[in-house]
Design a protein around this motif. Structure first.
Motif, PDB file in Angstrom:
ATOM      1  N   VAL A 199      19.973  17.719 -13.574  1.00  0.00           N
ATOM      2  CA  VAL A 199      21.053  16.795 -13.907  1.00  0.00           C
ATOM      3  C   VAL A 199      20.995  15.605 -12.965  1.00  0.00           C
ATOM      4  CG1 VAL A 199      23.551  16.476 -14.031  1.00  0.00           C
ATOM      5  CG2 VAL A 199      22.526  18.636 -14.780  1.00  0.00           C
ATOM      6  N   LEU A 200      21.069  14.393 -13.537  1.00  0.00           N
ATOM      7  CA  LEU A 200      21.049  13.191 -12.707  1.00  0.00           C
ATOM      8  C   LEU A 200      22.392  13.090 -11.984  1.00  0.00           C
ATOM      9  CD1 LEU A 200      18.979  10.920 -12.182  1.00  0.00           C
ATOM     10  CD2 LEU A 200      20.301   9.505 -13.745  1.00  0.00           C
ATOM     11  N   LYS A 201      22.347  13.434 -10.724  1.00  0.00           N
ATOM     12  CA  LYS A 201      23.574  13.532  -9.940  1.00  0.00           C
ATOM     13  C   LYS A 201      24.261  12.182  -9.778  1.00  0.00           C
ATOM     14  CE  LYS A 201      24.835  15.019  -5.286  1.00  0.00           C
ATOM     15  NZ  LYS A 201      24.267  15.640  -4.069  1.00  0.00           N
ATOM     16  N   ASN A 202      23.480  11.150  -9.503  1.00  0.00           N
ATOM     17  CA  ASN A 202      24.048   9.799  -9.402  1.00  0.00           C
ATOM     18  C   ASN A 202      22.974   8.765  -9.688  1.00  0.00           C
ATOM     19  OD1 ASN A 202      22.610   9.094  -6.886  1.00  0.00           O
ATOM     20  ND2 ASN A 202      23.965  10.578  -5.926  1.00  0.00           N
ATOM     21  N   LEU A 203      23.422   7.628 -10.125  1.00  0.00           N
ATOM     22  CA  LEU A 203      22.549   6.475 -10.377  1.00  0.00           C
ATOM     23  C   LEU A 203      23.325   5.256  -9.896  1.00  0.00           C
ATOM     24  CD1 LEU A 203      20.006   5.225 -11.503  1.00  0.00           C
ATOM     25  CD2 LEU A 203      20.984   5.351 -13.794  1.00  0.00           C
ATOM     26  N   LYS A 204      23.002   4.834  -8.673  1.00  0.00           N
ATOM     27  CA  LYS A 204      23.840   3.853  -7.988  1.00  0.00           C
ATOM     28  C   LYS A 204      23.708   2.435  -8.544  1.00  0.00           C
ATOM     29  CE  LYS A 204      23.562   6.314  -3.566  1.00  0.00           C
ATOM     30  NZ  LYS A 204      23.184   6.201  -2.137  1.00  0.00           N
ATOM     31  N   TYR A 205      22.571   2.110  -9.116  1.00  0.00           N
ATOM     32  CA  TYR A 205      22.295   0.709  -9.436  1.00  0.00           C
ATOM     33  C   TYR A 205      22.107   0.493 -10.930  1.00  0.00           C
ATOM     34  CZ  TYR A 205      21.440   0.793  -4.430  1.00  0.00           C
ATOM     35  OH  TYR A 205      21.568   0.981  -3.073  1.00  0.00           O
ATOM     36  N   ASP A 206      22.374  -0.755 -11.337  1.00  0.00           N
ATOM     37  CA  ASP A 206      22.245  -1.118 -12.748  1.00  0.00           C
ATOM     38  C   ASP A 206      21.398  -2.381 -12.846  1.00  0.00           C
ATOM     39  OD1 ASP A 206      22.524  -1.175 -15.467  1.00  0.00           O
ATOM     40  OD2 ASP A 206      24.697  -0.936 -15.449  1.00  0.00           O
ATOM     41  N   THR A 207      21.219  -2.869 -14.054  1.00  0.00           N
ATOM     42  CA  THR A 207      20.416  -4.065 -14.294  1.00  0.00           C
ATOM     43  C   THR A 207      20.909  -5.239 -13.442  1.00  0.00           C
ATOM     44  OG1 THR A 207      20.024  -3.353 -16.564  1.00  0.00           O
ATOM     45  CG2 THR A 207      19.623  -5.670 -16.059  1.00  0.00           C
ATOM     46  N   GLY A 208      19.943  -5.885 -12.755  1.00  0.00           N
ATOM     47  CA  GLY A 208      20.280  -7.028 -11.910  1.00  0.00           C
ATOM     48  C   GLY A 208      20.487  -6.677 -10.450  1.00  0.00           C
ATOM     49  N   SER A 209      20.538  -5.398 -10.119  1.00  0.00           N
ATOM     50  CA  SER A 209      20.743  -4.991  -8.726  1.00  0.00           C
ATOM     51  C   SER A 209      19.488  -5.264  -7.902  1.00  0.00           C
ATOM     52  CB  SER A 209      21.092  -3.504  -8.651  1.00  0.00           C
ATOM     53  OG  SER A 209      22.285  -3.227  -9.339  1.00  0.00           O
ATOM     54  N   HIS A 210      19.668  -5.834  -6.721  1.00  0.00           N
ATOM     55  CA  HIS A 210      18.560  -6.098  -5.805  1.00  0.00           C
ATOM     56  C   HIS A 210      18.447  -4.942  -4.812  1.00  0.00           C
ATOM     57  CE1 HIS A 210      17.742 -10.418  -6.825  1.00  0.00           C
ATOM     58  NE2 HIS A 210      18.917 -10.250  -7.397  1.00  0.00           N
ATOM     59  N   LEU A 211      17.224  -4.441  -4.625  1.00  0.00           N
ATOM     60  CA  LEU A 211      17.006  -3.267  -3.788  1.00  0.00           C
ATOM     61  C   LEU A 211      15.955  -3.541  -2.710  1.00  0.00           C
ATOM     62  CD1 LEU A 211      16.701  -0.671  -6.697  1.00  0.00           C
ATOM     63  CD2 LEU A 211      18.747  -1.258  -5.432  1.00  0.00           C
ATOM     64  N   LYS A 212      16.164  -2.916  -1.567  1.00  0.00           N
ATOM     65  CA  LYS A 212      15.163  -2.963  -0.511  1.00  0.00           C
ATOM     66  C   LYS A 212      14.166  -1.823  -0.702  1.00  0.00           C
ATOM     67  CE  LYS A 212      18.132  -5.053   3.032  1.00  0.00           C
ATOM     68  NZ  LYS A 212      18.695  -4.890   4.400  1.00  0.00           N
ATOM     69  N   LYS A 213      12.993  -1.990  -0.131  1.00  0.00           N
ATOM     70  CA  LYS A 213      11.974  -0.945  -0.233  1.00  0.00           C
ATOM     71  C   LYS A 213      12.509   0.353   0.371  1.00  0.00           C
ATOM     72  CE  LYS A 213       7.222   0.187   1.059  1.00  0.00           C
ATOM     73  NZ  LYS A 213       5.985  -0.285   1.744  1.00  0.00           N
ATOM     74  N   GLY A 214      12.351   1.461  -0.374  1.00  0.00           N
ATOM     75  CA  GLY A 214      12.789   2.760   0.104  1.00  0.00           C
ATOM     76  C   GLY A 214      14.214   3.120  -0.250  1.00  0.00           C
ATOM     77  N   ALA A 215      14.952   2.198  -0.837  1.00  0.00           N
ATOM     78  CA  ALA A 215      16.347   2.487  -1.190  1.00  0.00           C
ATOM     79  C   ALA A 215      16.409   3.589  -2.248  1.00  0.00           C
ATOM     80  CB  ALA A 215      17.032   1.225  -1.713  1.00  0.00           C
ATOM     81  N   VAL A 216      17.371   4.505  -2.108  1.00  0.00           N
ATOM     82  CA  VAL A 216      17.558   5.584  -3.079  1.00  0.00           C
ATOM     83  C   VAL A 216      18.285   5.032  -4.305  1.00  0.00           C
ATOM     84  CG1 VAL A 216      18.598   7.827  -3.525  1.00  0.00           C
ATOM     85  CG2 VAL A 216      17.618   7.345  -1.278  1.00  0.00           C
ATOM     86  N   ILE A 217      17.606   5.055  -5.438  1.00  0.00           N
ATOM     87  CA  ILE A 217      18.173   4.520  -6.672  1.00  0.00           C
ATOM     88  C   ILE A 217      18.970   5.591  -7.414  1.00  0.00           C
ATOM     89  CG2 ILE A 217      17.640   3.456  -8.901  1.00  0.00           C
ATOM     90  CD1 ILE A 217      15.098   2.344  -7.617  1.00  0.00           C
ATOM     91  N   ALA A 218      18.403   6.793  -7.488  1.00  0.00           N
ATOM     92  CA  ALA A 218      19.057   7.887  -8.204  1.00  0.00           C
ATOM     93  C   ALA A 218      18.644   9.212  -7.573  1.00  0.00           C
ATOM     94  CB  ALA A 218      18.681   7.856  -9.683  1.00  0.00           C
TER      95      ALA A 218
END
Length: 264
Positions: free
Chosen positions: A69-88
């Motif tokens: 089960v996908l516990k969480n998905l923090k980011y959506d379309t247009g979100s800027h992320l740094k290298k290594g950031a946990v997306i889901a």
């Protein structure tokens, strides 16, 4: 005598007029020749526009490595992320419990091995008993490493500094191993791609500098040849050419179209 002088002056004026007319005709003829040769010179240096598409050099579709089960998905379309950031994250609750259980067992086995070593030195425990206890301890350590590895694969991380361009799933949904979660792209490095006639493409060399006109921005950017595909399409008789674009325009986005002018 006066009549003779008058006639001589008239002839001189006539000669001067004829001279000016000859000069005018010469200048006019030279200009005409220049106009005739100009198109020829332009023809030898004709430039023709070719359509290009701007693409991101770094692009990836990130998938789940394990089912759950996908516990969480923090980011959506247009979100800027740094290298290594946990997306889901995929729920790893059962793995955490398994790790805890094996950690407790390992503590017991470590103590058991220590006691058997002491007994073995006094002849109160056999080598076989000590070897078996050591094997159980090492197997438990390996199980813990496997569980740690599975827990680490429960997270979907950004492989580079990027922007989310598409989300394929919603939080709390069930995902299978290999199922796409998000699609990300880096806007730091952009390239231009075009199919160029083979007779022109073979003349291009790596590092050649060209100027591109971006239709959507009504602006120009520069780029250098990164590669020319070593293959010609049989139907169109074109070869793919790739340029690395100097991204000075922050608005330049993957998918935009433009053109590059090349010498025929």
């Amino acid at each position: 005598m006066q009549k003779t002088n008058t006639q001589g002056a008239g002839r001189n004026r006539l000669m001067r007029i004829c001279g000016w007319m000859c000069l005018i005709f010469c200048l006019w003829g030279g200009a005409a020749n220049a106009q005739e040769t100009a198109p020829l010179e332009a023809a030898t240096h004709a430039y023709k526009p070719y359509p290009v598409i701007f693409e991101a050099i770094h692009r990836a579709v990130l998938s789940a490595e394990r089912a759950g089960v996908l516990k969480n998905l923090k980011y959506d379309t247009g979100s800027h992320l740094k290298k290594g950031a946990v997306i889901a994250q995929v729920d790893a609750g059962e793995l955490a419990l398994m790790k805890k259980r094996n950690t407790v067992a390992l503590t017991h086995l470590e103590k058991q091995v220590g006691e058997l070593i002491s007994l073995n030195k006094r002849g109160l425990a056999t080598n076989e008993e000590l070897a078996k206890s050591r094997m159980n301890r090492d197997v438990t350590r390996t199980d813990i490493d496997i569980i740690k590895r599975q827990i680490s694969t429960s997270s979907v991380r950004a492989p580079f500094g990027c922007v989310v361009v598409r989300r394929h799933i919603q939080p709390h949904e069930w995902v299978t191993a290999g199922q796409p979660v998000v699609e990300v792209v880096s806007l730091d490095k952009i390239r231009a791609v075009a199919n160029i006639p083979a007779h022109i493409a073979v003349k291009l060399k790596k590092g050649d500098l060209h100027t591109f006109y971006v239709n959507d921005l009504d602006a120009e950017v520069s780029g250098t040849v990164m590669a020319v595909a070593p293959e010609v399409d049989e139907r169109s008789n074109t070869a793919e050419v790739i340029w690395t674009v100097e991204k000075k325009k922050q608005d330049l986005l993957p998918g935009m179209k433009g053109e590059v002018r090349l010498d025929e």
